[in-house]
Design an enzyme around this catalytic site. Structure first.
Site, PDB file in Angstrom:
ATOM      1  N   HIS A   1       0.854  -1.187   0.000  1.00 21.48           N
ATOM      2  CA  HIS A   1       0.000   0.000   0.000  1.00 21.48           C
ATOM      3  C   HIS A   1       0.896   1.246   0.000  1.00 21.48           C
ATOM      4  O   HIS A   1       1.409   1.652   1.043  1.00 21.48           O
ATOM      5  CB  HIS A   1      -0.911   0.018   1.229  1.00 21.48           C
ATOM      6  CG  HIS A   1      -1.957  -1.049   1.229  1.00 21.48           C
ATOM      7  ND1 HIS A   1      -3.017  -1.040   0.340  1.00 21.48           N
ATOM      8  CD2 HIS A   1      -2.113  -2.154   2.000  1.00 21.48           C
ATOM      9  CE1 HIS A   1      -3.780  -2.097   0.570  1.00 21.48           C
ATOM     10  NE2 HIS A   1      -3.252  -2.788   1.566  1.00 21.48           N
TER      11      HIS A   1
ATOM     12  N   ASN B   1       1.133 -13.421  -4.907  1.00 18.84           N
ATOM     13  CA  ASN B   1       1.083 -14.617  -4.087  1.00 18.84           C
ATOM     14  C   ASN B   1       1.545 -15.800  -4.925  1.00 18.84           C
ATOM     15  O   ASN B   1       1.144 -15.929  -6.080  1.00 18.84           O
ATOM     16  CB  ASN B   1      -0.358 -14.852  -3.593  1.00 18.84           C
ATOM     17  CG  ASN B   1      -0.531 -16.183  -2.895  1.00 18.84           C
ATOM     18  OD1 ASN B   1      -0.955 -17.156  -3.505  1.00 18.84           O
ATOM     19  ND2 ASN B   1      -0.202 -16.217  -1.627  1.00 18.84           N
TER      20      ASN B   1
ATOM     21  N   HIS C   1      -0.518  -6.613  -5.306  1.00 16.53           N
ATOM     22  CA  HIS C   1      -0.631  -7.867  -4.551  1.00 16.53           C
ATOM     23  C   HIS C   1       0.033  -8.971  -5.367  1.00 16.53           C
ATOM     24  O   HIS C   1      -0.051  -8.989  -6.590  1.00 16.53           O
ATOM     25  CB  HIS C   1      -2.112  -8.210  -4.335  1.00 16.53           C
ATOM     26  CG  HIS C   1      -2.361  -9.667  -4.041  1.00 16.53           C
ATOM     27  ND1 HIS C   1      -2.793 -10.555  -5.006  1.00 16.53           N
ATOM     28  CD2 HIS C   1      -2.206 -10.389  -2.905  1.00 16.53           C
ATOM     29  CE1 HIS C   1      -2.912 -11.754  -4.468  1.00 16.53           C
ATOM     30  NE2 HIS C   1      -2.570 -11.682  -3.198  1.00 16.53           N
TER      31      HIS C   1
ATOM     32  N   ARG D   1       2.170 -20.116  -4.179  1.00 18.74           N
ATOM     33  CA  ARG D   1       1.894 -21.074  -3.117  1.00 18.74           C
ATOM     34  C   ARG D   1       1.916 -22.509  -3.649  1.00 18.74           C
ATOM     35  O   ARG D   1       1.776 -22.754  -4.855  1.00 18.74           O
ATOM     36  CB  ARG D   1       0.544 -20.783  -2.481  1.00 18.74           C
ATOM     37  CG  ARG D   1      -0.607 -20.802  -3.480  1.00 18.74           C
ATOM     38  CD  ARG D   1      -1.899 -20.271  -2.881  1.00 18.74           C
ATOM     39  NE  ARG D   1      -2.997 -20.288  -3.849  1.00 18.74           N
ATOM     40  CZ  ARG D   1      -3.277 -19.298  -4.672  1.00 18.74           C
ATOM     41  NH1 ARG D   1      -2.555 -18.189  -4.640  1.00 18.74           N
ATOM     42  NH2 ARG D   1      -4.280 -19.391  -5.520  1.00 18.74           N
TER      43      ARG D   1
ATOM     44  N   GLY E   1      -6.884 -21.961  11.284  1.00 16.49           N
ATOM     45  CA  GLY E   1      -6.318 -21.490  12.537  1.00 16.49           C
ATOM     46  C   GLY E   1      -5.013 -20.759  12.354  1.00 16.49           C
ATOM     47  O   GLY E   1      -4.152 -20.765  13.231  1.00 16.49           O
ATOM     48  N   GLY E   2      -4.869 -20.117  11.210  1.00 17.82           N
ATOM     49  CA  GLY E   2      -3.646 -19.359  10.941  1.00 17.82           C
ATOM     50  C   GLY E   2      -3.536 -18.139  11.842  1.00 17.82           C
ATOM     51  O   GLY E   2      -4.463 -17.790  12.583  1.00 17.82           O
ATOM     52  N   ARG E   3      -2.408 -17.475  11.738  1.00 22.30           N
ATOM     53  CA  ARG E   3      -2.146 -16.314  12.584  1.00 22.30           C
ATOM     54  C   ARG E   3      -2.902 -15.113  12.032  1.00 22.30           C
ATOM     55  O   ARG E   3      -2.598 -14.616  10.947  1.00 22.30           O
ATOM     56  CB  ARG E   3      -0.638 -16.048  12.621  1.00 22.30           C
ATOM     57  CG  ARG E   3      -0.231 -14.942  13.582  1.00 22.30           C
ATOM     58  CD  ARG E   3       1.282 -14.920  13.712  1.00 22.30           C
ATOM     59  NE  ARG E   3       1.709 -13.932  14.689  1.00 22.30           N
ATOM     60  CZ  ARG E   3       2.005 -12.672  14.383  1.00 22.30           C
ATOM     61  NH1 ARG E   3       1.911 -12.248  13.134  1.00 22.30           N
ATOM     62  NH2 ARG E   3       2.401 -11.837  15.316  1.00 22.30           N
TER      63      ARG E   3
END
Length: 305
Positions: free
Chosen positions: A98, A110, A108, A112, A260-262
């Protein structure tokens, strides 16, 4: 189909995070990333790196994560029901930048890798990722450059690859409730394994390696452009679209939260400042109107070039 080399993927991703952070720090010239290493109770962890209040970047987050667990979350099995009952391992680099200046687009990226395994059965794995650009006061030359680099990333893998993944990006980063694209697109791919591991991994690397080639020249050209309160207010208003997309539609956000990621790392993609305005309408003939009329819809940016 060739066997995945998981360690090679992890090594590449961690080095990619290092490289992107180093180049963004150089471009900013003032601020530095702080690293927050974390562990996930259910398995795995990551390195969250965030740069704030820089000369160029108001906030930039570049994350590496690797998580594993006994079963895939609903966001993954919804479109891949064959994954139910398998354990999983997922790793990737995800970033959102940003900038401070409204004439510099948000970006952006990503990349993976997922693998899901079950005893007695062959593993199911795939690569995914891409990058996309969200300008506030766009320049056609910048958008053409962005898409040329996107095409260059895809070129060694076939002439049909860029048009396919450009179209997928336009369709994925689309706010249905606004009837507009989030920005001017780029590349988006998922579930990639039909080429076999080596070629699929090479494509993922090509996308990761081309991100800075696509973005940094645009930042360099626009970061010193003069702007005032009108441009800043519009930038903050349009940042609201980023929040809407990430919280309503983004598959990666849902996956992270459901596994349950951060939370702090998952939501680092949200802008530091944003505003909403009821029923905003751009002034006819204005630069703000041009964004809506010319850029927030799928276009063939390269033509025959």
């Amino acid at each position: 189909m060739s066997t995945p080399d998981i360690q090679a993927v992890k090594d590449y991703l961690m080095k990619l995070q290092d490289r992107i952070c180093a180049e963004l720090e150089t471009e900013d010239g003032e601020a530095r990333f702080i690293e927050d290493a974390w562990q996930r109770e259910q398995g795995g962890g990551g390195r969250t790196r965030v740069l704030t209040e820089g000369a160029v970047f108001e906030q930039a987050g570049v994350n590496f994560s690797e998580v594993f667990g006994a079963q895939m979350p609903a966001s993954a099995t919804a479109h891949r029901p064959e994954l139910a009952g398998r354990n999983f391992r997922a790793m990737g680099v995800s970033l959102v930048i940003h900038p401070r200046n409204p004439y510099v687009p948000t970006s952006h990226a990503n990349v993976r890798f997922f693998i899901a395994e079950k005893e007695g059965e062959a593993p199911i794995w795939w690569f995914g990722g891409g990058f996309d650009l969200t300008p506030y006061y766009p320049f056609e030359d910048d958008v053409i450059h962005w898409h040329r680099v996107s095409r260059d990333a895809c070129a060694p893998f076939g002439k049909d690859v860029y048009p396919k993944y450009k179209k997928w990006c336009d369709e994925y980063f689309f706010l249905k409730h606004r009837n507009e694209t989030r920005g001017v697109g780029g590349l988006f791919f998922d579930d990639l394994n039909e080429w076999g591991f080596e070629k699929s991994f090479a494509f993922m690397r090509s996308v990761g390696d081309h991100y800075l080639q696509a973005y940094r020249p645009i930042v360099s050209r626009r970061k010193d452009t003069d702007y005032g309160s009108r441009e800043r207010d519009f930038q903050l208003y349009r940042r609201g679209r980023y929040v809407e997309f990430n919280l309503v539609f983004d598959r990666g956000t849902l996956f992270g939260l459901q596994t349950g990621g951060r939370t702090e790392s998952i939501l680092m993609s949200l802008p530091p400042l944003v505003r909403w305005q009821y029923n905003y309408q751009p002034e006819p003939g204005s630069a703000e109107a041009e964004l809506y009329e010319q850029y927030l819809k799928p276009r063939d940016w390269l033509g025959n070039a």
